[in-house]
Design a protein around this motif. Structure first.
Motif, mmCIF file in Angstrom:
data_model
loop_
_atom_site.group_PDB
_atom_site.id
_atom_site.type_symbol
_atom_site.label_atom_id
_atom_site.label_comp_id
_atom_site.label_asym_id
_atom_site.label_seq_id
_atom_site.Cartn_x
_atom_site.Cartn_y
_atom_site.Cartn_z
ATOM 1 N N ASP A 1 -37.340 -11.813 -0.107
ATOM 2 C CA ASP A 1 -36.265 -12.091 -1.057
ATOM 3 C C ASP A 1 -35.060 -12.606 -0.286
ATOM 4 O OD1 ASP A 1 -33.628 -11.122 -2.466
ATOM 5 O OD2 ASP A 1 -35.159 -11.232 -4.037
ATOM 6 N N VAL A 2 -34.534 -13.761 -0.695
ATOM 7 C CA VAL A 2 -33.467 -14.400 0.069
ATOM 8 C C VAL A 2 -32.201 -13.553 0.116
ATOM 9 C CG1 VAL A 2 -32.494 -15.736 -1.851
ATOM 10 C CG2 VAL A 2 -32.331 -16.625 0.476
ATOM 11 N N ASP A 3 -31.903 -12.822 -0.969
ATOM 12 C CA ASP A 3 -30.690 -12.018 -0.986
ATOM 13 C C ASP A 3 -30.823 -10.779 -0.098
ATOM 14 O OD1 ASP A 3 -29.043 -13.585 -2.897
ATOM 15 O OD2 ASP A 3 -30.689 -13.122 -4.259
ATOM 16 N N GLU A 4 -32.012 -10.188 -0.089
ATOM 17 C CA GLU A 4 -32.255 -9.072 0.828
ATOM 18 C C GLU A 4 -32.180 -9.555 2.275
ATOM 19 O OE1 GLU A 4 -35.956 -7.245 -0.148
ATOM 20 O OE2 GLU A 4 -35.338 -6.744 -2.199
ATOM 21 N N LEU A 5 -32.725 -10.726 2.522
ATOM 22 C CA LEU A 5 -32.701 -11.292 3.876
ATOM 23 C C LEU A 5 -31.274 -11.577 4.324
ATOM 24 C CD1 LEU A 5 -34.671 -12.304 6.138
ATOM 25 C CD2 LEU A 5 -34.406 -14.580 5.134
ATOM 26 N N GLN A 6 -30.471 -12.129 3.429
ATOM 27 C CA GLN A 6 -29.091 -12.479 3.770
ATOM 28 C C GLN A 6 -28.241 -11.256 4.074
ATOM 29 O OE1 GLN A 6 -29.201 -15.631 4.663
ATOM 30 N NE2 GLN A 6 -27.551 -16.395 3.373
ATOM 31 N N ALA A 7 -28.640 -10.091 3.579
ATOM 32 C CA ALA A 7 -27.876 -8.866 3.803
ATOM 33 C C ALA A 7 -28.139 -8.269 5.186
ATOM 34 C CB ALA A 7 -28.207 -7.846 2.716
ATOM 35 N N LYS A 8 -29.122 -8.791 5.904
ATOM 36 C CA LYS A 8 -29.482 -8.251 7.210
ATOM 37 C C LYS A 8 -28.696 -8.929 8.326
ATOM 38 C CE LYS A 8 -34.178 -6.988 5.826
ATOM 39 N NZ LYS A 8 -35.627 -7.081 6.127
ATOM 40 N N ALA A 9 -28.582 -8.235 9.444
ATOM 41 C CA ALA A 9 -27.891 -8.809 10.602
ATOM 42 C C ALA A 9 -28.658 -10.019 11.111
ATOM 43 C CB ALA A 9 -27.774 -7.754 11.711
ATOM 44 N N ALA A 10 -27.916 -11.071 11.450
ATOM 45 C CA ALA A 10 -28.571 -12.333 11.806
ATOM 46 C C ALA A 10 -29.027 -12.393 13.256
ATOM 47 C CB ALA A 10 -27.632 -13.499 11.506
ATOM 48 N N GLY A 11 -28.179 -11.983 14.173
ATOM 49 C CA GLY A 11 -28.493 -12.186 15.574
ATOM 50 C C GLY A 11 -28.288 -13.640 15.955
ATOM 51 N N ASP A 12 -28.868 -14.055 17.057
ATOM 52 C CA ASP A 12 -28.685 -15.427 17.518
ATOM 53 C C ASP A 12 -30.051 -16.089 17.699
ATOM 54 O OD1 ASP A 12 -27.259 -17.639 18.173
ATOM 55 O OD2 ASP A 12 -26.879 -17.065 20.255
ATOM 56 N N MET A 13 -30.039 -17.404 17.772
ATOM 57 C CA MET A 13 -31.271 -18.161 18.003
ATOM 58 C C MET A 13 -30.899 -19.499 18.609
ATOM 59 S SD MET A 13 -31.380 -20.836 15.560
ATOM 60 C CE MET A 13 -33.082 -21.155 15.224
ATOM 61 N N GLU A 14 -31.858 -20.110 19.280
ATOM 62 C CA GLU A 14 -31.661 -21.430 19.881
ATOM 63 C C GLU A 14 -32.302 -22.458 18.968
ATOM 64 O OE1 GLU A 14 -29.984 -24.031 22.381
ATOM 65 O OE2 GLU A 14 -29.838 -21.841 22.608
ATOM 66 N N PRO A 15 -31.492 -23.246 18.254
ATOM 67 C CA PRO A 15 -32.069 -24.181 17.282
ATOM 68 C C PRO A 15 -32.782 -25.343 17.949
ATOM 69 C CG PRO A 15 -29.719 -24.554 17.485
ATOM 70 C CD PRO A 15 -30.025 -23.333 18.308
ATOM 71 N N GLU A 16 -33.706 -25.943 17.224
ATOM 72 C CA GLU A 16 -34.356 -27.175 17.655
ATOM 73 C C GLU A 16 -33.322 -28.295 17.559
ATOM 74 O OE1 GLU A 16 -37.567 -27.821 18.724
ATOM 75 O OE2 GLU A 16 -37.849 -25.645 18.801
ATOM 76 N N ALA A 17 -32.939 -28.864 18.687
ATOM 77 C CA ALA A 17 -31.839 -29.829 18.719
ATOM 78 C C ALA A 17 -32.241 -31.212 18.224
ATOM 79 C CB ALA A 17 -31.283 -29.923 20.133
ATOM 80 N N TYR A 18 -33.547 -31.489 18.193
ATOM 81 C CA TYR A 18 -34.011 -32.822 17.810
ATOM 82 C C TYR A 18 -35.078 -32.730 16.734
ATOM 83 C CZ TYR A 18 -31.593 -34.563 21.944
ATOM 84 O OH TYR A 18 -30.630 -34.874 22.870
ATOM 85 N N VAL A 19 -35.196 -33.802 15.976
ATOM 86 C CA VAL A 19 -36.306 -33.956 15.036
ATOM 87 C C VAL A 19 -37.095 -35.189 15.457
ATOM 88 C CG1 VAL A 19 -35.087 -32.860 13.125
ATOM 89 C CG2 VAL A 19 -34.954 -35.341 13.374
#
Length: 487
Positions: free
Chosen positions: A124-142
């Motif tokens: 559930d997107v709203d349950e997910l949004q309520a959780k702590a995010a933390g960090d991540m390394e995004p994919e810089a290119y497509v």
């Protein structure tokens, strides 16, 4: 080596971080804020749902900022987004989830997660949004040849096919549209069409590629859209005929800021065009498919009366050709519409037979019938032969017939479109029955198997269905049998 580009949202947030990206319910968000929100969702999807590069995530959300975040979050993770129609039945969605091999279903309150958990992990997107995010390394290119989105479209057999839309398809569609409609620094694009449709989704990509704000509406309301156009100085809106008719009914003059109404879902009738001209509504009629990532042919307003009923000419870098028996047709000669261009899909997902049938020497065979006049303007005669377009939604008779044939009282079924003042067309069903059944019972039966807009508006009992020598159903003759409506 395959062509790469910087991730569109990352680069846009670097180029114009304080420019408005999204307006929803009068709340504004900059491109920097949009990137931050999308990156946080990507981090949550990675941490709590184990979504990673190469996976597919199915998105079943209404028009809301979280759906925008979800699409961009998939790209930041290197995952493909599978866009699910919110109007479909559970069975229709389950097929698409299994066929697409989605790893995750991201949905919201209003859709029962438990219905799908046998096929896929659900969040559930709203349950997910309520959780702590933390960090991540995004994919810089497509990578432009990689699939970005998978969007299902029904075929003439009634079996839905996953359209693989690449980053290159979406980018080319946005650039070709800009070369046709132009881009100005004051442009704001209003989306009241669903984001799971290509016409809605494509505007999201135009937003980050152009650096243009999107004014997002959860659903279409004449009053809300007119208020929004005035309040936010909207310049462009994507619409279908029912939306345009509603706007015209409530106004005497086109809002001053509006410079383009991109109209899809079939050619506009003469009375509507005449009213648009009288009220100075700048309507750009268009022809496009899910397989072409939105419009591939567009008619500018200056031609709307001289070329009445035409969808226009192909966008720059795109081509169109009418073929019959594999040969190009002469002007005004009827044949199948074939198209070519960088915005045409990579192919249908694991449908080798369908791909072999759809492509020939680089040309995509749309299955639609039409002709070109002596100036190269396209006229669409029939949308994929038997396709019913109802309020901008595509309905394939074979899909509805298959659902009806599952009922024990129905021996044979034929479905065709009937004119409707509100929706343009609605499906009518013609049935050979083995026992008595009411229209109410059939409606309830269909409701469990089909989206609401696909359920026939009327049911007729007939002695036999019209068929040719090969026993093929002749749907164009069904409307001659419109007697004996079931009560």
């Amino acid at each position: 080596m395959l062509t790469e580009q910087p991730n569109w949202l990352i680069q846009r947030a670097q180029l114009t971080p304080e420019r408005i990206a999204l307006i929803f319910e009068n709340k504004q968000m900059t491109f920097r804020e949009l990137y931050h929100a999308s990156k946080q969702m990507a981090a949550r999807l990675s941490k709590y749902c184990s979504l990673k590069k190469g996976d597919r995530a199915a998105i079943l959300l209404s028009n809301r900022p979280e759906m925008v975040y979800a699409v961009h979050a998939c790209f930041l993770l290197g995952a493909e987004a599978v866009l699910l129609n919110t109007k479909l039945s559970k069975q229709e969605r389950l097929f698409q989830l299994e066929d697409s091999q989605a790893k995750l279903l991201l949905t919201e309150d209003g859709f029962c997660r438990e219905d799908y958990e046998s096929a896929v992990a659900a969040a559930d997107v709203d349950e997910l949004q309520a959780k702590a995010a933390g960090d991540m390394e995004p994919e810089a290119y497509v990578t432009l040849d990689d699939t970005a989105t998978l969007m299902y479209t029904s075929g003439t057999t009634g079996r839905p096919k996953g359209v693989q839309q690449t980053f290159g398809n979406h980018y080319s569609s946005a650039v070709s549209s800009a070369l046709n409609l132009g881009v100005t620094e004051r442009d704001r694009w209003l989306i009241a069409l669903p984001l799971f449709h290509i016409s809605g989704l494509s505007a999201l990509f135009k937003s980050v590629i152009y650096g243009m704000p999107v004014v997002l509406h959860q659903k279409f309301s004449v009053t809300d859209v007119l208020d929004s156009i005035s309040c936010h100085q909207v310049t462009i809106i994507s619409a279908v005929q029912t939306m345009l008719s509603g706007l015209l009914a409530e106004t005497e003059q086109c809002p001053e800021s509006l410079r383009c109404i991109l109209l899809g879902g079939g050619p506009a009738p003469l009375p509507l065009l005449e009213e648009c001209r009288r009220k100075q509504f700048p309507v750009f009629q268009s022809y496009g498919l899910t397989e072409t990532c939105s419009q591939i042919v567009t008619l500018s307003p200056e031609f709307s009366m001289d070329k009445l009923g035409s969808a226009g000419k192909p966008l720059f870098s795109c081509e169109i050709r009418i073929e019959k028996d594999g040969n190009p047709c002469a002007p005004f000669e009827h044949g199948e519409i074939t198209v070519k261009g960088p915005n045409v899909m990579k192919g249908y997902y694991h449908r080798d037979d369908a791909n072999q049938a759809a492509f020939h020497n680089g040309w995509f065979k749309t299955g639609d019938l039409g002709y070109l006049d002596d100036e190269g303007f396209l006229y669409v005669l029939d949308r994929r032969s038997d396709l019913i377009i109802s309020g901008g939604e595509n309905i394939y008779p074979a899909e509805v017939e298959a659902a009806l044939l599952a009922h024990p009282a129905v021996a044979e079924a034929g479905v065709s479109g009937a004119e409707d003042p509100k929706w343009g067309k609605v499906p009518h069903a013609f049935l050979v029955l083995t026992s008595s059944v009411s229209s109410e019972e059939l409606t309830v039966f269909c409701r469990e198997r089909l989206a609401k807009y696909k359920i026939p508006a009327a049911f007729f009992e007939v002695d036999e269905l019209p068929r040719n020598a090969s026993n093929k159903l002749m749907r164009h003759r069904l409307n001659e049998l419109r007697k004996g409506e079931l009560s």
